[in-house]
Motif scaffolding. Structure first.
Motif, short mmCIF file in Angstrom:
data_model
loop_
_atom_site.label_atom_id
_atom_site.label_comp_id
_atom_site.label_asym_id
_atom_site.label_seq_id
_atom_site.Cartn_x
_atom_site.Cartn_y
_atom_site.Cartn_z
N UNK A 284 14.33 -21.37 43.89
CA UNK A 284 14.21 -22.13 42.65
C UNK A 284 15.04 -21.51 41.55
N UNK A 285 15.02 -20.17 41.49
CA UNK A 285 15.81 -19.50 40.47
C UNK A 285 17.27 -19.89 40.58
N UNK A 286 17.77 -19.91 41.81
CA UNK A 286 19.17 -20.23 42.01
C UNK A 286 19.45 -21.68 41.67
N UNK A 287 18.57 -22.58 42.14
CA UNK A 287 18.80 -24.00 41.88
C UNK A 287 18.71 -24.30 40.39
N UNK A 288 17.78 -23.62 39.71
CA UNK A 288 17.63 -23.86 38.27
C UNK A 288 18.84 -23.37 37.49
N UNK A 289 19.62 -22.47 38.10
CA UNK A 289 20.84 -22.01 37.45
C UNK A 289 21.98 -23.00 37.63
N UNK A 290 21.72 -24.08 38.33
CA UNK A 290 22.76 -25.06 38.54
C UNK A 290 23.53 -24.84 39.83
N UNK A 291 22.96 -24.05 40.75
CA UNK A 291 23.63 -23.87 42.04
C UNK A 291 23.30 -25.05 42.93
#
Lengths: 546, 279
Positions: free
Chosen positions: A418-425
Motif C-alpha cells: 500500500x505504501x508503494x501504491x500510495x506513492x503513485x507506483x
C-alpha cells in the motif's frame, strides 16, 4: 494415581517426543559415521603384511578385513577367523583380493622393503623393487637405491603425463574437432547442392579441402611431437619382484605413486593421504572408475545443478508471481495450486521418461533436423546431454520453487504494498521494487530446497544424459566453450555405477563411500552458499518493524 | 437505528446549507476536495452513505468517530486506495482541485502522486533512509543524483527529520524509532510534492513525545499542504485541526470549525461522542 498424574502432566509425551528426536539424530549420525569412516579411511596408507602359509605360499598385501568363518549347521564349533588381503598385482595373480584362513597361517611379518605402487592399469602393484633401468643400463639396484632414484622419476612422470595429455586431449582434440567440423560442413554443402542442383559450390568445397589439409598437417606435426615425447619419457623401467618371486617390469611413466608402506612415519603417511585425497577430488578416473579421481563427476554435478537453478528459479518465480499477484483467486487458481503441489510429489523417474520423450526425442530431434542435418543420422541434440538432463531436473524442481515463492510473496505485508501504491507506483513497479526484494529470502529458501532435491536425483538423469565415463567435460576451451549437447558424469550415478556395475566390486567398494562423502559435501556446500546469500538478503530486506 | 437513518439524511442536508451560509475561511471558496453524494459499497454492504462535504485548502481537517464509522474508508476514497479491494463500488463525485478523480479518463497514478498518504502503521520500505525518501522520484523515472539529493534533504527537513538522520542516510529505514519512522513516511509523502496529504491515525502507535513532534509537524505542514487526518484521539483533533467532521455508522453527522464542534456541537450524537458517552 501417580501414573495418572504423570499422564495428565504429559511427561510420557515429552519422553516420547524426546526419544523421537534422539532416534532421528542417531540415525543421521550413524549414517554419517559409516560413510565418513569407510570413505575417509580408504585413503590412509596401510602397512603391508607378509603371510607364510602352511603349504609354503607367501602372500604380501594390505589387510582389509577379518571375519568369523561361517559354519552353518555345526553347533558349538570353535570360532575360526579369516583374513582378507588386498594383494594387487592383478596382471600377475588374476585377482587382487584373497581370503586366508588364519589356521593356515604359519608366519606373519612386515617386510621393510615392501612397496605399494599405484599405476595406470591393472590396479596396484605390491612387491619389492629390484632395479631401475634406462635403455638396458641399470640405474640402480636394490630396494633402497631404487627408491632413492625413483622418487624424482615419478615426479617427472607426472609432468610428462600432463604434457602428453595436453597434446592428446587439448591440441589433437581441437584438431579432430576442426576436421570433424569440416567434414560436416562438406556434407552440408552436398545437401544444399542436392536441393538446388543449379548452384555451384566448388569454391567452398575447395576451401574446406584446404582447411582439412592444413589441419591434417597440424595433426601430423602434433603426432610427431607426441611420439617424441613418449620416446623420451618412456625410457626408464622399474622391475618389481612380487611375493611369489615373479618379476614385473613397468615404465616409470605409468607409475602414479609409490611408497614403502612399512617404513613410513606418521607425517609421511599423512602426506600420502593428502595427495591421494587431492587426486581423488581433482583427477580423472582410471581403471573403469575404481581408481583415480572423480573430478568430471563433481564438475558435471555442479554444472547440472547450476543450469537447473538458472532455469527453475526464473520460471518458478514468474509462475508464483502470476498465481499470487495477478491471477483472480478462485477455483481455477486453486486447482492449479493443487496440481503444482502434486507435481512436486511425482516420482522422479516419471519426469525422466517425460524428459527422454519430450526434450531428447522431440525437441532434440527437431533441433537436429533443423540445424544439424549434416551430421544425421548421428544425433547432436537428439540424444541425452547435460542440457536435457538439467531441463528435466528443472521441471522436477519447479514446483518446489513455485510453492516456496508463493509463500514468500504472501508473507510480504500488505502495508508495504500500500505504501508503494500510495506513492503513485504501478503494480508492476511495486512488485519489482518492493515485493520481490522483500520476498527474496523466501525465494532463496525455495532455491535451496530445489537444489537439495535436484543434486540428489539420479533416476531421471540415467535416461537423459548421464554416462559412466565422459571423455570431455561439458565446458572446455574449444569454441563455443559450453557444450550443452555433451553427455556428462554425475556423482549420484557414479555411486551406482561404481558400487553395482563395476567389474571389480571389491576394489570399488571404498570408492562408493568416498564418492558419497563428496556428493553429500557438494549438496551441503551448495546449500550453505544459498543459506548465506539468503541470510544476507534477510538482513538487508528485513520487514516488520513492530 | 432505523429512526436515526432519516435524521442523518436531514443532518447531511442541513450541514450543506450551513456550510454554504457560514462565514468560512476564504480558502473554502475554492475547496481542495469536494465530495458530493458519495456512497460506498463493499459487495452488498453499504459503508458510506451520501457523504457531501468540502475540504478547505491549506488547512487541517480531522475525521473523528467511533471505530467502523467509515472515516478511514472515506479517507481512502480520496486517493483511490479503495480500488485495491475487490468488490468495492463507489457512486457520487469526488473532485480534487477540480479534477474528478473517479472520472473515466483520470489516471489513478496521477491522483496518488497528487494525494499523498501516511498510514496508521508506519511502513517504510526495507531500504535505506535515502532510498525511502526518493522512492517516488525513482518510480517516476528520475535518477539524477543531484535532484535526488536535493529532494531528499528538502523532504527530510520538511518532515523535521533531517538533523536526526543526515549522517546515516544509507542506514535502513527500519533502524529508526517509531516516531522517526512515521516522520520518514511523511518525508516520503512530501517528496512527491503532493497537494494533499492524507493521514490515517498517524500517531496511534506512537508514544506521547513522538506524538507531539508529529503534531507540531502537521501544524507546520499546513502552510503548504492541505491535510486530512483521521484520528481516534479527540484531543489531538482539537489541537491540530481547523475543521472537524464527525462520522457515525457511515454517515457524516456534523461538520464544522473545530472550535465550534467541540464547544457547542449541534447534534446530540456529536455531543455524546465528544463527551465520552459512547464510542
Amino acid at each position: 494415581m501417580r501414573l495418572g498424574t504423570l499422564v495428565r502432566r504429559g511427561d510420557p509425551f515429552v519422553w516420547l517426543a524426546g526419544s523421537g528426536l534422539g532416534i532421528s539424530l542417531l540415525m543421521i549420525l550413524g549414517l554419517l559415521g559409516v560413510i565418513l569412516v569407510n570413505g575417509l579411511g580408504f585413503f590412509w596408507p596401510k602397512p603391508l603384511l607378509q603371510l607364510t602359509l602352511k603349504d609354503g605360499v607367501v602372500l604380501l598385501g594390505e589387510p582389509v578385513t577379518r571375519e568369523v568363518i561361517p559354519t552353518p549347521g555345526v553347533v558349538d564349533a570353535p570360532e575360526q577367523f579369516r583374513l582378507q588381503l588386498k594383494l594387487g598385482n592383478r596382471d600377475l595373480f588374476g585377482a587382487d583380493f584373497r581370503w586366508v584362513d588364519e589356521a593356515e597361517i604359519t608366519g606373519r611379518e612386515r617386510p621393510r622393503d615392501a612397496f605399494y605402487f599405484e599405476r595406470r592399469e591393472y590396479g596396484p602393484l605390491i612387491g619389492t623393487p629390484v632395479r631401475l633401468t634406462r635403455g638396458g643400463d641399470a640405474l640402480a639396484t636394490g630396494p633402497d637405491a631404487v627408491w632413492a632414484a625413483l622418487a624424482p622419476l615419478i615426479e617427472q612422470a607426472e609432468v610428462d603425463r600432463a604434457a602428453i595429455r595436453t597434446i592428446e586431449r587439448d591440441e589433437i582434440g581441437a584438431i579432430n574437432f576442426a576436421i570433424e567440423r569440416a567434414r560436416l560442413d562438406m556434407r552440408a554443402i552436398d545437401l544444399r547442392e542436392r536441393q538446388r542442383p543449379e548452384q555451384r559450390l566448388d569454391a567452398e568445397r575447395a576451401a574446406l579441402d584446404q582447411e582439412v589439409v592444413r589441419q591434417k598437417a597440424l595433426y601430423d606435426e602434433r603426432q610427431r611431437a607426441l611420439e617424441a615425447l613418449y620416446e623420451r619419457a618412456a625410457q626408464t623401467y622399474l622391475t618389481v619382484r612380487a611375493s611369489d618371486g615373479q618379476e614385473k617390469e613397468i615404465r616409470t611413466l605409468d607409475i602414479f605413486r609409490a611408497y614403502p608402506a612399512n617404513q613410513l612415519s606418521w607425517a609421511e603417511k599423512a602426506g600420502v593421504y593428502a595427495s591421494r585425497i587431492w587426486e581423488f577430488v581433482s583427477g580423472d578416473p582410471r581403471e573403469s572408475n575404481t581408481e583415480g579421481g572423480i573430478f568430471p563427476a563433481i564438475f558435471g554435478t555442479v554444472m547440472m545443478v547450476v543450469l537447473m537453478s538458472l532455469v527453475a528459479v526464473p520460471f518458478g518465480v514468474l509462475a508464483a508471481l502470476y498465481l499470487r499477484e495477478y491471477a483472480k483467486q478462485g477455483t481455477l487458481v486453486r486447482l492449479v495450486r493443487i496440481a503444482v503441489n502434486n507435481l512436486a510429489g511425482v516420482p522422479s523417474i516419471v519426469f525422466g521418461v517425460f524428459g527422454l520423450g519430450f526434450f531428447v526425442y522431440f525437441v532434440g530431434g527437431t533441433i537436429d533436423r533443423a540445424f544439424f542435418p549434416e551430421s544425421l543420422p548421428t544425433p547432436t541434440y537428439g540424444t541425452g546431454g547435460i542440457l536435457w538432463a538439467s531441463l528435466t531436473l528443472a521441471l522436477l524442481t519447479v514446483p518446489v520453487v513455485i510453492v516456496a515463492s508463493e509463500e514468500a510473496l504472501a508473507a510480504v505485508p500488505r502495508s508495504m504494498r500500500e505504501a508503494s501504491l500510495a506513492m503513485g507506483a504501478t503494480k508492476f513497479q511495486t512488485i519489482l521494487r518492493v515485493v520481490l526484494p522483500a520476498a527474496a529470502p523466501g525465494i532463496m529458501t525455495g532455491l535451496i530446497l530445489a537444489m537439495a532435491r535436484g543434486a540428489g536425483e539420479v533416476a531421471p538423469l540415467m535416461i537423459t544424459g548421464v554416462v559412466k565415463l565422459a571423455a570431455d567435460l561439458p565446458l572446455d576451451g574449444i569454441f563455443p566453450f559450453f557444450h550443452l549437447d555433451r553427455k556428462f558424469m554425475h556423482l549420484g550415478f557414479h555411486i551406482y555405477d561404481v558400487g553395482f556395475q563395476s567389474p571389480n566390486v571389491e576394489a570399488a567398494k571404498p570408492m562408493v563411500y568416498s564418492t558419497t562423502i563428496l556428493l553429500l559435501g557438494i549438496v551441503v556446500a551448495l546449500n550453505i552458499t544459498a543459506i548465506v546469500i539468503r541470510n544476507r538478503l534477510r538482513r538487508k530486506y528485513q520487514t516488520g518493524a513492530f | 437505528m432505523v429512526e436515526y437513518t432519516g435524521q442523518a439524511r436531514d443532518t447531511g442536508l442541513r450541514i450543506k446549507t450551513e456550510l454554504a451560509s457560514r462565514p468560512t475561511p476564504s480558502a473554502m471558496a475554492t475547496p481542495a476536495i469536494l465530495l458530493r453524494d458519495v456512497n460506498l459499497f463493499y459487495g452488498a454492504n453499504q459503508a458510506l452513505y451520501d457523504i457531501s462535504m468540502d475540504i478547505g485548502e491549506r488547512m487541517v481537517t480531522a475525521f473523528i468517530g467511533p471505530s467502523g464509522c467509515g472515516k478511514s474508508t472515506l479517507l481512502r476514497c480520496l486517493n483511490r486506495m479503495n480500488d485495491l479491494i475487490d468488490n468495492v463500488k463507489i457512486t457520487g463525485k469526488v473532485e480534487v482541485n477540480t479534477l474528478d478523480i473517479y472520472g473515466p479518463k483520470t489516471d489513478v497514478i496521477e491522483v496518488r502522486r497528487k494525494v499523498g498518504m501516511v498510514f496508521q502503521k508506519s511502513n517504510p520500505f526495507p531500504k535505506s533512509i535515502y532510498e525511502n525518501v526518493v522512492y517516488g522520484l525513482r518510480i517516476a523515472g528520475i535518477n539524477d543524483k543531484a535532484t535526488l539529493d536535493e529532494v531528499c534533504e528538502r523532504s527530510l527537513r520538511g518532515a523535521a527529520l533531517w538533523d536526526e538522520v543526515k549522517d546515516r542516510l544509507d542506514q535502513s529505514g527500519l533502524s529508526l524509532s517509531g516516531g522517526q519512522m512515521q516522520r520518514l513516511c511523511i518525508a516520503r509523502a512530501i517528496a512527491n510534492e503532493p497537494d494533499i496529504i492524507l493521514m490515517d491515525e498517524p500517531c496511534s502507535a506512537l508514544d506521547p513525545i513522538a506524538t507531539v513532534k508529529i503534531e507540531e509537524l502537521i501544524y507546520a505542514l499546513k502552510e503548504k499542504y492541505t491535510i486530512v487526518i483521521v484520528t481516534h484521539n479527540l484531543q489531538q483533533a482539537a489541537r491540530v485541526s481547523d475543521m472537524t467532521a464527525f462520522f457515525w455508522l457511515g454517515r457524516l453527522v456534523e461538520y464544522g470549525q473545530t472550535s465550534d464542534l467541540f464547544t457547542k456541537p449541534k447534534e446530540k450524537h456529536t455531543e455524546d461522542y465528544i463527551t465520552g458517552r459512547f464510542g
